[in-house]
Design an enzyme around this catalytic site. Sequence first.
Site, PDB file in Angstrom:
ATOM      1  N   ILE A   1      -8.430   0.564  -2.999  1.00 43.65           N
ATOM      2  CA  ILE A   1      -7.087   0.348  -3.548  1.00 43.65           C
ATOM      3  C   ILE A   1      -6.542   1.592  -4.253  1.00 43.65           C
ATOM      4  CG2 ILE A   1      -7.586  -2.077  -3.888  1.00 43.65           C
ATOM      5  CD1 ILE A   1      -7.861  -1.436  -6.913  1.00 43.65           C
ATOM      6  N   TYR A   2      -7.345   2.627  -4.404  1.00 41.50           N
ATOM      7  CA  TYR A   2      -6.916   3.821  -5.145  1.00 41.50           C
ATOM      8  C   TYR A   2      -6.132   4.755  -4.232  1.00 41.50           C
ATOM      9  CZ  TYR A   2      -9.963   2.413  -9.001  1.00 41.50           C
ATOM     10  OH  TYR A   2     -10.559   1.741 -10.037  1.00 41.50           O
ATOM     11  N   GLY A   3      -4.926   4.328  -3.917  1.00 36.65           N
ATOM     12  CA  GLY A   3      -4.069   5.078  -3.021  1.00 36.65           C
ATOM     13  C   GLY A   3      -3.599   4.186  -1.889  1.00 36.65           C
TER      14      GLY A   3
ATOM     15  N   THR B   1      -7.075  10.304  -6.161  1.00 40.75           N
ATOM     16  CA  THR B   1      -6.241   9.899  -5.020  1.00 40.75           C
ATOM     17  C   THR B   1      -5.057   9.008  -5.405  1.00 40.75           C
ATOM     18  OG1 THR B   1      -7.739   8.017  -4.605  1.00 40.75           O
ATOM     19  CG2 THR B   1      -8.124  10.037  -3.334  1.00 40.75           C
TER      20      THR B   1
END
Length: 332
Positions: free
Chosen positions: A53-55, A22
């Site tokens: 937080i991944y995206g 992502t």
Amino acid sequence: MKTTQLVGKEVGQVGYGLMGLTWRASPPSQAQSFKAMRAALAHGANFWNGGEIYGSPERNSLQLLNEYFTEYPADAKQVVLSIKGGLIPGQMAPDSSAGNVKRSIDECLRWLDGKKTLDLFECARLDGKTDVEEVVATIGEYVKAGKLGGISLTEVSAATIRRAAKVQRIAAVEVEFSLWSTELLENGVAEACKENDIPVIAYSPLGRGFLTGQIKSFDDLPADSMLRHFPRFQPDVFDENLKLVREVESIAKQKSVTPAQIAISWILAKSGQDGYPVIIPIPGATTEERINENMNPISLSKEDVAAIDDVLKKVAVKGGRYPDAGTAHLDM
């Protein structure tokens, strides 16, 4: 595949990092992501590491996981899930205050929507303002309430680990660890984890892809790759750092395996040995082919490990792990 335990659940010796599914300029399709996730699980890599937080707040690991477990509900009991959060929404800025940590955990639980338990939660970085004792106490409220399996820490010092472990049970510590990021073995973190029976989660075990040998020059990096801003990938040190890759490639050729397999196998050879804690590497991959490679480590003899360690003594890695902005948030 060998197993170990996290929060009382069996996990494979190699886990799976979800970041690349992502958090990139052109993420893979849902169908490709699902195929990769199923391949990881089929190999016994049932410890999955993702992030709020991944995206973006609208599209990160949590939305993908919601979709995945909607499609494959039976997989939920197999997966042991760790999620990073604790940043200001939409910003790469940590906020470890009780209010934001609770917001982050609540948001993760909302997106999982009861389709999957939240086994581990960790603040992606500490903000340097909030005492770690307060941070883990806040997360610990969710453990006590049965909403969360356990507490993890990310990129923290040995001193911080010891402080946190005095007030809460720490289930895991996540740090960067690979053939070109060996600080774990030198900065006291391994010892602190061993003392407190805390497994280490090794992210970027392939050096952000560098150790695979597929990146031969700075120009091989996609124009939109964030790695173009990382010190170790800069043109002035690139060729120097390639020396390590060539050494790994030579060893891999002798073993008739890939450099990636050597890199991951070396981490596993350190796991639980020579006074070190259990170490679980979490390579990320977006294709079934790469996952089949990453999840197929080999057994290295003590002589093999010693030979690789000798290479690390001779070949110095040039450049820091992160750009200045990222380094500022590390708990050194």
